[in-house]
Design an enzyme around this catalytic site. Structure first.
Site, PDB file in Angstrom:
ATOM      1  CG  HIS A 346      -2.003  -0.840   1.124  1.00 51.91           C
ATOM      2  ND1 HIS A 346      -3.439  -0.845   0.642  1.00 51.91           N
ATOM      3  CD2 HIS A 346      -1.873  -2.287   1.637  1.00 51.91           C
ATOM      4  CE1 HIS A 346      -4.049  -1.848   0.740  1.00 51.91           C
ATOM      5  NE2 HIS A 346      -3.120  -2.914   1.345  1.00 51.91           N
ATOM      6  CE  LYS A 534      -6.355  13.902   0.469  1.00 53.05           C
ATOM      7  NZ  LYS A 534      -6.400  12.762  -0.278  1.00 53.05           N
ATOM      8  NE  ARG A 535      -3.098   7.608   6.204  1.00 53.13           N
ATOM      9  CZ  ARG A 535      -1.911   7.456   5.915  1.00 53.13           C
ATOM     10  NH1 ARG A 535      -0.616   7.531   6.427  1.00 53.13           N
ATOM     11  NH2 ARG A 535      -1.763   6.972   4.494  1.00 53.13           N
ATOM     12  CE  LYS A 540      -2.217  10.957   3.118  1.00 54.31           C
ATOM     13  NZ  LYS A 540      -3.101   9.810   2.090  1.00 54.31           N
ATOM     14  CB  THR A 642      -9.977   4.811  -0.998  1.00 49.70           C
ATOM     15  OG1 THR A 642      -9.552   5.271   0.264  1.00 49.70           O
ATOM     16  CG2 THR A 642      -9.465   3.664  -1.775  1.00 49.70           C
ATOM     17  CE  LYS A 646     -13.876   5.972   0.855  1.00 50.99           C
ATOM     18  NZ  LYS A 646     -12.644   6.058   2.207  1.00 50.99           N
TER      19      LYS A 646
HETATM   20  C1  26W Z   1       4.694   1.963   9.722  1.00 48.82           C
HETATM   21  C2  26W Z   1       3.209   1.589   9.709  1.00 48.82           C
HETATM   22  C3  26W Z   1       2.630   2.239   8.694  1.00 48.82           C
HETATM   23  C4  26W Z   1       2.732   3.078   7.609  1.00 48.82           C
HETATM   24  C5  26W Z   1       1.689   3.612   6.878  1.00 48.82           C
HETATM   25  C6  26W Z   1       1.146   1.801   8.908  1.00 48.82           C
HETATM   26  C7  26W Z   1       0.180   2.543   8.263  1.00 48.82           C
HETATM   27  C8  26W Z   1       0.499   3.335   7.262  1.00 48.82           C
HETATM   28  C9  26W Z   1      -0.636   3.929   6.438  1.00 48.82           C
HETATM   29  C10 26W Z   1      -1.654   4.313   7.358  1.00 48.82           C
HETATM   30  C11 26W Z   1      -0.957   2.868   5.289  1.00 48.82           C
HETATM   31  C12 26W Z   1      -2.126   3.447   4.518  1.00 48.82           C
HETATM   32  O1  26W Z   1      -3.157   3.745   4.760  1.00 48.82           O
HETATM   33  N1  26W Z   1      -1.916   3.436   3.168  1.00 48.82           N
HETATM   34  C13 26W Z   1      -2.792   3.996   2.219  1.00 48.82           C
HETATM   35  O2  26W Z   1      -3.467   2.639   1.860  1.00 48.82           O
HETATM   36  C14 26W Z   1      -4.772   2.975   0.885  1.00 48.82           C
HETATM   37  C15 26W Z   1      -5.390   1.861   0.476  1.00 48.82           C
HETATM   38  O3  26W Z   1      -4.677   1.048  -0.550  1.00 48.82           O
HETATM   39  C16 26W Z   1      -4.091   4.000  -0.353  1.00 48.82           C
HETATM   40  O4  26W Z   1      -5.552   4.246  -1.188  1.00 48.82           O
HETATM   41  C17 26W Z   1      -3.467   5.091   0.017  1.00 48.82           C
HETATM   42  O5  26W Z   1      -2.721   5.798  -1.156  1.00 48.82           O
HETATM   43  C18 26W Z   1      -2.373   4.665   0.952  1.00 48.82           C
HETATM   44  O6  26W Z   1      -1.532   5.808   1.427  1.00 48.82           O
END
Ligand code: 26W
Length: 802
Positions: A346, A534-535, A540, A642, A646
Site C-alpha cells: 500500500h 485525509k491523514r 499529501k 480512495t 468517494k
Molecule cells: C509504519 C506503519 C504504517 C505506515 C503507513 C502503517 C500504516 C500506514 C498507512 C496508514 C497505510 C495506508 O493507509 N496506506 C494507504 O492505503 C490506501 C489503500 O490502499 C491507499 O489508497 C493510500 O494511497 C495509501 O496511502
C-alpha cells in the site's frame, strides 16, 4: 422476526422494557439505540449461522483477510439497509416519535484504523458479503481505536478514543474459541524418529479471545465474519508475577499503533502483529481441520491475504505449525505456505516499509526467527542460483540483512501474488521500488486498483442523490454499479441536472449547519465547497492548499478589483501523535483561518474551516456536500487514494495530480471533467534520481511564492511566533522534498480555472454528472471480483449454481 412496522414496534417496545427495566417514555436515546442494535443483531444471527453451516458443509474455498486495521465506522444504518428492513424500522420508529438520525448518533465509530488501508479493508468486507463470497476478516479488537482529536488554540490534542465505553452491540465474545499465543522463551532441539525437531520452551502464554462481528451482505442471505482478537491474561501459573503479566498482556490490544519510536514501543508493535497472526492461524486451521480436511491440501481450500506487511509473520507462523505441529518436511511446508498467501503493498514511502531489528525480533519470537532465518538462507541460495556472484543484488534482496528483518521481502518471497493498488503504483513497484523482485518473480506481480463500497458511500451516505439516480436509471446500479454509466443519457437533460443541483445544495446546507454548530462559523452554501480530508502527511501536501489560500488572500489585499467565486475551504485530518511537522501544518491551517475568516478585505469570499476529529462518520457528512475534491499529493507518492473515488461518486470534481488512482479517474471522467496539474510521477522521480530542482529558484523568481513563504515567519499570521520556521525551512533549507513550490503556480492556475468553470452552473453540473456516471468502476465490488478471480480463486453462490 418482524414483517411490518407494527410487528417491529411490538418487538422493540417489549425488548426495551426487558433490557432496561424501564418504560418507553423513561428511556434515553442510548437505551433505544442499544435496544435496536440488539434486535438487529439477533435478526442477523439466523443467516449468520446459515452462512457458517453452508461454508462448513460444502467445498467452497475460504479467504481470510488479515489486517492490523479495520476502519468500519458506524454499522446500524448500513446493516438495516443491507438487511432490507430500513424502511420498516424507520417507519416504526417514527410512529414512536424516534428519529433514526438521532439514535444513530449514539453509535460510536469503530475506528480501528488510521486511514485508507483500514477503510479499504472495511469496504472489502462489505463487497465480499454482498457478492456472496466466502471471505472473512481477522483483526485486533483494540480497546482504544485511533485517538480522538481536539483542536485547542490551533493545536492538535489527542484523547484516548472510547468506542467500547458503553459496550458494542455488533460483537459477540466467544471465550470458548480462545487460543494461546506464545512469546519469549527459547527453542530446544530434539530427535524424533531420526529427525531433528524443535520446540519452543519457557514461553509466556497470552490468551487470545475472539470477538466476532457479523458482516451482512446487501440484500442477500450471506453473513460473513470479522473476527477481532483481544488479549487477556492466561490462567494462574506458579512462579509468575500475575499482576505484571496482566498489565503486559492487556497492553497488547490496548491501543492502535502505540508509539514505535522507542524500542519498548517497537516490541509492543511486533507483539501485536504476531498476536494477530498466531491467533488467526490457529482459528483458521482449527476450522479447516474440523472439516476433516487434509493439511497437505491447505492451499487448495484456503487463501490468506496479507494487508500490507503488518500481518506478514503469518508466513513463518504457518511454516512453524506445519513443521513443528504437523511434522511436514521443509520443502512441502514451504510449497503449501507460499501457495496460501497473497500480499498487497500500500505504499512506496520508504519510511513506511517495515524493518524489524533482529535484537528485538529474536528474543520475542525465537522459533519464528529461526524459521525466518532459514527462509532467508534458502531464498538467498535460490538467488545465487540465478545470479551467481552478484553479491550486491543478493544483499539488496535478502530478507535479513544489516541486523534487520525486511518484512516486505519476506512477504514477496512467501506469497504467490503481490499486488499494488492502482495501475501507476503497480508500475512503480515493478519498475522501481521492487524491481529486483519483479525481475526474479515477474509472474507474482499484478495490479488491483482499489475501490470503495458504493453502498456506504453513495446509497447510505447520500440518500437524496441515490434517489435521484434511481429515479433516472432504475435501481440496478445498486447491484451493478457499472450501470451508473446510464446517467450519461441525462447529460443534456436540464431537469435532471437541476435535480442534481438541488441535492448538492441540500447536502451543503446540512454541512453548513454542522460547521456552524461545531466551529461556530457561518459558511455560505452558495460558495464552492473545496475539501481536503485525509491523514495529515507532508506528501499529501495540505501545505500546498493552505499556501494557496494565503495567496488568494494576498490578491484581495493588493488588488481591490480582484474577485472570485466565494469558496469555503474545508479540511479534516489527524496527524500521527509523534509527527511534529504534520502538527505544525494543522496549526498553520488554523492560523490562516483566523487571518482570513473575518478580514473584511476578502469580502466574505473565502472561509477556511478545520473540522476536528476526522473519522468515517464525519467523512459521510462531508463528502456528499463537496464541490471540489483535493487530491494533490506529490506525484508517485500516493499509492492509490480512495477518498478521491468517494468524492467522484458524489459528484465532486477532482483537483489533482497524476498520482495513484487519479490517473484512472481521469480516464473515466475525461480531461474536461477533472482539473489536473503539476509534475508527473516520471518528472518527480527524475528529479529524485538526477537532482536539478532548487526550491530557492522558485522562491526568488516567483513573487507570489516568495510572499506566501515569507508570511510563514514575518508575523502576518496570528500567533505564529516560533511556529512555522520548521515549515519555512522545509521549503527552502531542505529544498522542498515534496515539490510544493515547484507545483505552486500550476496549482494556482488550475484552481482559478476550476473557480471560473463553477460559474457556468449547467456546465459544472454536467461535469459532475459525468463523474458520477464514471464512478461505478471504482466500486469495491469490481475490485473484489478481480481479487476473487485472479488471486484467490474463489466463487460465490451464484457462480457455484451455474
Ligand atoms: C509504519 C506503519 C504504517 C505506515 C503507513 C502503517 C500504516 C500506514 C498507512 C496508514 C497505510 C495506508 O493507509 N496506506 C494507504 O492505503 C490506501 C489503500 O490502499 C491507499 O489508497 C493510500 O494511497 C495509501 O496511502
Amino acid at each position: 422476526m418482524f414483517s411490518d412496522k407494527n410487528d417491529f414496534k411490538e418487538v422493540f417496545l417489549k425488548r426495551l422494557e426487558m433490557m432496561y427495566g424501564k418504560t418507553f417514555p423513561e428511556s434515553t436515546s442510548r437505551d433505544q439505540y442499544f435496544t435496536l442494535g440488539n434486535i438487529i443483531r439477533e435478526y442477523i444471527s439466523i443467516n449468520w449461522i446459515g452462512t457458517n453451516e453452508q461454508y462448513r458443509f460444502n467445498n467452497q474455498k475460504q479467504v481470510y483477510y488479515l489486517s492490523i486495521e479495520f476502519l468500519l465506522g458506524r454499522l446500524l444504518r448500513q446493516n438495516l439497509m443491507n438487511l432490507g428492513i430500513y424502511e420498516i424500522v424507520e417507519a416504526g420508529l417514527n410512529d414512536l416519535g424516534i428519529d433514526l438520525d438521532e439514535i444513530e448518533e449514539e453509535e460510536a465509530d469503530a475506528g480501528l484504523g488510521n486511514g485508507g488501508l483500514g477503510r479499504l479493508a472495511a469496504c472489502f468486507l462489505d463487497s465480499l458479503a454482498s457478492l456472496d463470497l466466502p471471505g472473512h476478516g481477522c483483526g485486533i479488537r483494540y480497546k482504544h481505536g485511533l485517538f480522538e482529536q481536539k483542536i485547542v488554540k490551533g493545536f492538535q490534542v489527542e484523547l484516548p478514543e472510547q468506542w467500547l465505553r458503553h459496550g458494542h452491540v455488533w460483537e459477540v465474545r466467544k471465550p470458548d474459541l480462545a487460543v494461546e499465543v506464545l512469546f519469549w522463551g527459547r527453542v530446544e532441539s530434539f530427535k524424533e524418529n531420526g529427525h531433528l525437531k524443535f520446540r519452543h520452551v519457557d514461553a509466556e502464554g497470552v490468551t487470545a479471545v475472539p470477538y466476532d462481528m457479523p458482516v451482512v451482505g446487501y440484500q442477500t442471505s450471506t453473513v460473513n465474519t470479522l473476527r477481532l482478537w483481544s488479549a487477556e491474561p492466561s490462567s494462574y501459573q506458579a512462579g509468575r508475577d500475575m499482576m505484571k503479566h496482566k498489565r503486559e498482556t492487556e497492553a497488547i490490544t490496548e491501543f492502535l499503533y502505540p508509539d514505535d519510536t522507542h524500542d519498548e514501543g517497537k516490541t509492543l508493535r511486533l507483539k501485536q502483529q504476531y498476536f494477530l497472526v498466531s491467533a488467526s492461524l490457529r482459528s483458521i486451521l482449527r476450522s479447516y481441520l474440523s472439516r476433516k480436511r487434509d493439511i497437505h491440501e491447505l492451499h487448495d481450500h484456503i487463501s490468506i491475504h496479507i494487508n500490507d506487511t503488518h500481518p506478514v509473520l503469518a508466513i513463518p507462523e504457518l511454516m512453524r505449525i506445519l513443521l513443528d505441529e504437523h511434522g511436514l518436511d521443509w520443502e512441502e511446508a514451504w510449497e503449501i505456505t507460499s501457495r496460501t498467501f497473497a500480499y498487497t503493498n500500500h505504499t512506496t514511502l520508504s519510511e513506511a516499509l517495515e524493518r524489524w531489528p533482529v535484537r528485538i525480533f529474536e528474543p520475542l519470537l525465537p522459533r519464528i526467527f529461526m524459521i525466518v532465518n532459514e527462509i532467508n538462507e534458502r531464498f538467498c541460495q535460490s538467488l545465487w542460483g540465478k545470479y551467481p556472484g552478484d553479491w550486491n543484488r543478493i544483499e539488496q534482496m535478502a530478507i535479513i540483512s544489516h541486523g534487520e528483518v525486511k518484512m516486505a521481502h519476506l512477504a514477496i518471497a512467501g506469497s504467490f501474488s503481490v499486488n499494488g493498488v492502482a495501475a501507476i503504483h503497480t508500475e512503480i513497484l515493478k519498475q522501481r521500488e521492487m524491481n529486483l523482485f519483479y525481475q526474479f518473480y515477474p509472474e507474482k506481480f499484478n495490479n488491483k486498483t482499489n475501490g470503495i463500497t458504493h453502498r456506504r458511500w453513495l446509497l447510505k451516505a447520500n440518500q437524496p442523490l441515490s434517489k435521484v439516480v434511481t429515479n433516472a436509471i432504475g435501481s440496478e446500479w445498486i447491484h451493478q454499479p457499472e450501470k451508473l454509466q446510464g446517467l450519461h443519457a441525462f447529460r443534456e437533460d436540464r431537469m435532471f441536472l437541476e435535480e442534481l443541483h438541488k441535492v448538492k445544495n441540500h447536502k451543503k446546507q446540512q454541512l453548513a449547519q454542522k460547521i456552524l454548530e461545531q466551529n461556530g462559523l457561518r459558511v455560505d452554501p452558495e460558495s464552492i465547497f473545496d475539501v481536503q480530508i485525509k491523514r495529515l502527511h507532508a506528501y499529501k501536501r495540505q501545505l500546498l492548499n493552505v499556501l494557496h489560500i494565503l495567496h488568494l488572500y494576498n490578491r484581495f489585499r493588493e488588488d481591490s478589483s480582484f474577485d472570485m467565486h466565494p469558496r469555503t475551504f474545508i479540511f479534516g485530518a489527524k496527524a500521527s501523535p509523534g509527527y511534529f511537522y504534520a502538527k505544525k501544518i494543522i496549526k498553520l491551517i488554523d492560523s490562516v483561518a483566523k487571518l482570513v475568516n473575518h478580514d473584511p478585505v476578502v469580502k466574505g469570499r473565502i472561509k477556511v474551516v478545520f473540522m476536528e476529529n476526522y473519522r468515517v462518520s464525519l467523512a459521510e457528512d462531508i463528502i456528499p456536500a463537496a464541490d471540489i475534491s483535493e487530491q494533490i499529493s506529490t506525484a508517485s507518492k500516493e499509492a492509490s487514494g480512495t477518498g478521491n473515488m468517494k468524492f467522484m461518486m458524489n459528484g465532486a470534481l477532482t483537483v489533482g495530480t497524476l498520482d495513484g488512482a487519479n490517473v484512472e479517474i481521469l480516464e473515466k471522467s475525461g480531461p474536461e471533467n477533472i482539473f489536473i496539474f503539476g509534475l508527473t510521477a516520471e518528472e518527480v522521480m527524475k528529479y529524485y534520481a538526477e537532482g536539478g530542482y532548487y526550491s530557492m529558484e522558485y522562491y526568488h523568481h516567483d513573487e507570489h511564492i516568495k510572499q506566501v513563504v515569507n508570511q510563514l515567519i514575518d508575523g502576518t499570521l496570528p500567533d505564529s511566533a516560533d511556529h512555522f520556521e520548521e515549515i519555512f525551512d522545509s521549503l527552502l533549507t531542505e529544498n522542498d522534498q515534496y515539490f510544493v513550490l515547484r507545483d505552486f503556480a500550476s496549482y494556482a492556475a488550475i484552481q482559478e480555472k476550476a473557480g471560473k468553470d463553477y460559474e457556468d452552473t449547467a456546465g459544472w453540473l454536467q461535469k459532475s454528472l459525468i463523474n458520477i456516471a464514471g464512478s461505478g468502476h471504482f466500486s469495491s465490488d469490481r475490485t473484489i471480483k478481480e481479487y476473487a478471480a485472479d488471486i484467490w480463486g474463489i466463487t460465490g453462490k451464484e457462480l457455484m449454481k451455474k
